[in-house]
Every structure is written in C-alpha cells, then in structure tokens.
Write an enzyme that holds these catalytic residues in place. Structure first.
Site, PDB file in Angstrom:
ATOM      1  N   SER A   3      69.271  22.901  48.935  1.00  8.64           N
ATOM      2  CA  SER A   3      69.524  23.977  47.965  1.00  8.64           C
ATOM      3  C   SER A   3      69.408  23.449  46.543  1.00  8.64           C
ATOM      4  O   SER A   3      69.422  22.237  46.315  1.00  8.64           O
ATOM      5  CB  SER A   3      70.955  24.500  48.195  1.00  8.64           C
ATOM      6  N   TYR A  63      80.035  25.060  48.879  1.00 12.03           N
ATOM      7  CA  TYR A  63      78.601  25.115  49.191  1.00 12.03           C
ATOM      8  C   TYR A  63      77.868  23.944  48.530  1.00 12.03           C
ATOM      9  O   TYR A  63      77.061  23.274  49.164  1.00 12.03           O
ATOM     10  CB  TYR A  63      78.047  26.447  48.686  1.00 12.03           C
TER      11      TYR A  63
HETATM   12  P1  NAP Z   1      71.155  34.343  55.660  1.00 11.87           P
HETATM   13  O1  NAP Z   1      70.183  35.413  55.323  1.00 11.87           O
HETATM   14  O2  NAP Z   1      72.612  34.556  55.439  1.00 11.87           O
HETATM   15  O3  NAP Z   1      70.922  33.880  57.205  1.00 11.87           O
HETATM   16  C1  NAP Z   1      71.743  32.907  57.728  1.00 11.87           C
HETATM   17  C2  NAP Z   1      71.386  32.709  59.187  1.00 11.87           C
HETATM   18  O4  NAP Z   1      72.222  31.699  59.743  1.00 11.87           O
HETATM   19  C3  NAP Z   1      71.598  33.941  60.042  1.00 11.87           C
HETATM   20  O5  NAP Z   1      70.624  33.958  61.075  1.00 11.87           O
HETATM   21  C4  NAP Z   1      72.974  33.711  60.663  1.00 11.87           C
HETATM   22  O6  NAP Z   1      73.083  34.461  61.850  1.00 11.87           O
HETATM   23  C5  NAP Z   1      72.911  32.205  60.902  1.00 11.87           C
HETATM   24  N1  NAP Z   1      74.203  31.526  60.988  1.00 11.87           N
HETATM   25  C6  NAP Z   1      75.197  31.495  60.060  1.00 11.87           C
HETATM   26  N2  NAP Z   1      76.223  30.742  60.511  1.00 11.87           N
HETATM   27  C7  NAP Z   1      75.870  30.291  61.759  1.00 11.87           C
HETATM   28  C8  NAP Z   1      76.513  29.480  62.738  1.00 11.87           C
HETATM   29  N3  NAP Z   1      77.737  28.987  62.552  1.00 11.87           N
HETATM   30  N4  NAP Z   1      75.858  29.232  63.894  1.00 11.87           N
HETATM   31  C9  NAP Z   1      74.622  29.734  64.109  1.00 11.87           C
HETATM   32  N5  NAP Z   1      73.943  30.514  63.219  1.00 11.87           N
HETATM   33  C10 NAP Z   1      74.584  30.781  62.058  1.00 11.87           C
HETATM   34  O7  NAP Z   1      70.788  33.021  54.840  1.00 11.87           O
HETATM   35  P2  NAP Z   1      69.413  32.593  54.135  1.00 11.87           P
HETATM   36  O8  NAP Z   1      69.407  33.070  52.751  1.00 11.87           O
HETATM   37  O9  NAP Z   1      68.280  32.915  55.051  1.00 11.87           O
HETATM   38  O10 NAP Z   1      69.644  31.011  54.079  1.00 11.87           O
HETATM   39  C11 NAP Z   1      69.265  30.188  55.163  1.00 11.87           C
HETATM   40  C12 NAP Z   1      69.536  28.761  54.735  1.00 11.87           C
HETATM   41  O11 NAP Z   1      68.893  28.511  53.483  1.00 11.87           O
HETATM   42  C13 NAP Z   1      71.024  28.473  54.503  1.00 11.87           C
HETATM   43  O12 NAP Z   1      71.301  27.144  54.884  1.00 11.87           O
HETATM   44  C14 NAP Z   1      71.162  28.607  52.984  1.00 11.87           C
HETATM   45  O13 NAP Z   1      72.260  27.840  52.507  1.00 11.87           O
HETATM   46  C15 NAP Z   1      69.860  28.053  52.533  1.00 11.87           C
HETATM   47  N6  NAP Z   1      69.406  28.457  51.209  1.00 11.87           N
HETATM   48  C16 NAP Z   1      69.293  29.774  50.894  1.00 11.87           C
HETATM   49  C17 NAP Z   1      68.783  30.114  49.623  1.00 11.87           C
HETATM   50  C18 NAP Z   1      68.610  31.533  49.172  1.00 11.87           C
HETATM   51  O14 NAP Z   1      68.413  31.742  47.946  1.00 11.87           O
HETATM   52  N7  NAP Z   1      68.648  32.527  50.051  1.00 11.87           N
HETATM   53  C19 NAP Z   1      68.401  29.115  48.735  1.00 11.87           C
HETATM   54  C20 NAP Z   1      68.587  27.778  49.103  1.00 11.87           C
HETATM   55  C21 NAP Z   1      69.071  27.470  50.354  1.00 11.87           C
HETATM   56  P3  NAP Z   1      74.540  34.886  62.467  1.00 11.87           P
HETATM   57  O15 NAP Z   1      75.345  35.407  61.312  1.00 11.87           O
HETATM   58  O16 NAP Z   1      74.211  35.922  63.500  1.00 11.87           O
HETATM   59  O17 NAP Z   1      75.107  33.642  63.052  1.00 11.87           O
HETATM   60  C1  GCO Z   2      74.354  31.131  44.613  1.00 14.04           C
HETATM   61  C2  GCO Z   2      73.183  31.266  45.535  1.00 14.04           C
HETATM   62  C3  GCO Z   2      72.500  29.925  45.703  1.00 14.04           C
HETATM   63  C4  GCO Z   2      71.378  30.046  46.683  1.00 14.04           C
HETATM   64  C5  GCO Z   2      70.684  28.762  46.874  1.00 14.04           C
HETATM   65  C6  GCO Z   2      70.048  28.242  45.619  1.00 14.04           C
HETATM   66  O1  GCO Z   2      75.355  31.836  44.826  1.00 14.04           O
HETATM   67  O2  GCO Z   2      74.237  30.331  43.676  1.00 14.04           O
HETATM   68  O3  GCO Z   2      73.578  31.798  46.785  1.00 14.04           O
HETATM   69  O4  GCO Z   2      73.416  28.971  46.124  1.00 14.04           O
HETATM   70  O5  GCO Z   2      71.844  30.455  47.924  1.00 14.04           O
HETATM   71  O6  GCO Z   2      71.468  27.799  47.482  1.00 14.04           O
HETATM   72  O7  GCO Z   2      69.240  27.136  45.959  1.00 14.04           O
END
Ligand code: NAP
Ligand code: GCO
Length: 264
Positions: free
Chosen positions: A144, A157
């Site tokens: 992230s 986080y």
């Molecule tokens: P999301 O839309 O909230 O999806 C999260 C996924 O993880 C869902 O499929 C959820 O399904 C599953 N999950 C959560 N807790 C779990 C557990 N304990 N066991 C198994 N499955 C679990 O999140 P996203 O935005 O796609 O993010 C995915 C990853 O990218 C995360 O690690 C997040 O920190 C990272 N990330 C996101 C962003 C962003 O801007 N969106 C940026 C940087 C990094 P269930 O709830 O059904 O379990």
């Molecule tokens: C926040 C956002 C970010 C993104 C991502 C950025 O609240 O700042 O959720 O943390 O999820 O991790 O890289």
C-alpha cells in the site's frame, strides 16, 4: 522471447471475490493460470463464482478466513488435490479501519494486523513447502501507499502494510535460493469497495474532500482502477520477473514521487 505466460500454473488469490483480488485473478487466468480464491462470505463467494464464469474462468472458490491457520492449511491441501501444488500466491485479502488511534480499541487494532499482516505469514508459510518441492514459486503481497506513508486514522493499517513490506523482503531473502521470488505490489488509491467511503458524493453533490485531495496528490490526476494492477501482477507472477525479488512495485500514478501541486 520474454515469457509472460502463466500456462499450467496454479494460482491462489486470497480475497479474490471482488475488488483488486478479483481483477488480479482475472488477469492471471487470462495469462493461462488456473485460479483458486477465497473469502469469508458465502454470498461474496457465490457471486464471484458467477462473475468468474461470466468471463469464462472456471475458478475454484473457498470459504476460508486467512487468519485461521487450520482453514488455510485445509484449503491449500484441497487445492493441491484438485488443481496441483500452488505456483503463485497473491496475498491480497485485507481490511482497513479508519479510526483515530487514541479512539481505536486494541481489539480493532489487532483485527487489522491479523488480516493484513499475520495472514500473509500464515498463507505464505502454508504454500512455501510446496513451492520448494516444485523448484519454483511466486509470492505477491499486496502492500500500500501506507507501506511508505502515514496519514490520520489508519495507524493499524499503516503498521500492517509497513510490516508486510518487510515480510516481503524477508521471504525473498530466506527462500530466494529455492527459486521462489517474493515481491509486493503497492497500489495507490484504487476505486474499490474499500475506498468507496472516501469517494462518496457530498449531500450537495460535490466530490468528497478526500477524493479531491487524492486527485491533487496524484500526478496522473485520477484514482487508479483495478485494471491498472493487472499487468504488474502478471509480470510479477511470470518467468519475466525471475530475477526480481524483494521488490515493492508501486502502481500509484506517481503519488510517492510527488511533493504535491505547488500553489499558483
Ligand atoms: P475490498 O474491496 O475490501 O476486498 C477485500 C477482499 O478481501 C474481499 O474479497 C473480502 O471478502 C476479503 N477478505 C477480507 N478479510 C478476509 C479474511 N479474513 N479472510 C479471507 N478473505 C478476506 O479491498 P480492495 O480494495 O480490493 O483491497 C484488496 C487489497 O489491496 C487489500 O489488502 C488492501 O489493503 C489493498 N490495497 C487497496 C487499495 C485501494 O485503494 N483499494 C490500495 C492499496 C492496497 P470477504 O469480506 O467475503 O472475506
Ligand atoms: C485510506 C485508503 C488507503 C488505500 C490504500 C492506499 O484510507 O487511506 O484506504 O489506505 O486503501 O492502502 O495505498
């Protein structure tokens, strides 16, 4: 010829029911991999299976909480029996809690650490022995911006994602000699359900202040899409990255390179 093909590879994408995980799993499948994914919710699982099928992808789905080592070990063994030993692991499952640190309970803090940092340890520990047996493996940890930067309300986080960066480097260090490459992808701000609260339209129809803030902090002047992560994931999952190890590939539109728009 550089080899980006994932033909005959078995990939596990944790949290692959929607969002970033679904997009990455889709891309790995389109590059030839056979896909397994997991999540906690049966509703999410069933919808995801339909969504994969609509794309012509026969994914194997599991109800498995990545924080539970027994569930993870059972899932990995079942994948081995049905698809084969896992070649590619994407530790994607994750949550965030946006609470001022002094108002966050220890339980809330630990829940984020458990899912975002301890679970990648648990799942990696479960798949590495098979990768050693096969003589190769790819682990991709979804880090992230918060692996590098802090901001208000995301202490748990940021601690987890900073730790995940170093877990990535340590797995790379400890298992590189077995032809296992462990790298991270550090997405910028991506439009998914996780960031939906940061993009909600205001009552007067204006953009969320955080939405405008992120666009101003991103040289690309936009939020990322899950599609922006597909190419980097295929690259790190393929033989094209066999000498890339311990690297966090930031896919952020330039946020980490940018001091911010100068005042006019
Ligand atoms: P999301 O839309 O909230 O999806 C999260 C996924 O993880 C869902 O499929 C959820 O399904 C599953 N999950 C959560 N807790 C779990 C557990 N304990 N066991 C198994 N499955 C679990 O999140 P996203 O935005 O796609 O993010 C995915 C990853 O990218 C995360 O690690 C997040 O920190 C990272 N990330 C996101 C962003 C962003 O801007 N969106 C940026 C940087 C990094 P269930 O709830 O059904 O379990
Ligand atoms: C926040 C956002 C970010 C993104 C991502 C950025 O609240 O700042 O959720 O943390 O999820 O991790 O890289």
């Amino acid at each position: 010829m550089v080899n980006f093909s994932l033909k005959d590879k078995v990939a596990l994408v944790t949290g692959g029911s929607y969002g970033i995980g679904f997009a990455i799993a889709k891309a790995l499948a389109q590059a030839g991999a056979r896909i397994a994914f997991n999540c906690r919710s049966e509703e999410h699982l069933n919808q995801a299976l339909l969504d994969y099928k609509a794309l012509g992808i026969e994914a194997l789905g599991y109800i498995c909480d990545v924080t539970q080592e027994d569930q993870v070990q059972k899932m990995v063994e079942d994948i081995k029996q049905r698809l084969g030993i896992i070649d590619i692991l994407v530790n994607n499952a994750g949550i965030i809690k946006r609470i001022p640190m002094t108002e966050m309970s220890v339980e809330e803090y630990k829940q984020v650490i458990d899912i975002d940092l301890t679970a990648p340890f648990i799942v990696s520990k479960a798949v590495i022995p098979g990768m050693i047996t096969k003589g190769h493996g790819k682990i991709i940890n979804i880090c992230s911006m918060m692996s590098e930067l802090g901001r208000e309300t995301v202490s748990a986080y940021a601690a987890a994602k900073g730790g995940l960066k170093m877990l990535t480097r340590n797995i790379a260090s400890e298992y590189g000699e077995y032809n296992i490459q462990c790298n991270g992808i550090g997405p910028g701000y991506i439009a998914t359900p996780q960031t939906a609260p940061l993009r909600e339209r205001q009552p007067d129809g204006s953009r969320h202040p955080f939405d405008s803030f992120i666009v101003s902090k991103t040289p690309a002047a936009r939020w990322g899409t899950t599609e922006d992560l597909e190419g980097p994931a295929v690259f790190l999952a393929s033989d094209a990255s066999n000498f890339v190890n311990g690297h966090i590939l930031y896919v952020d539109g330039g946020i980490l390179a940018y001091i911010g728009k100068q005042p006019k």
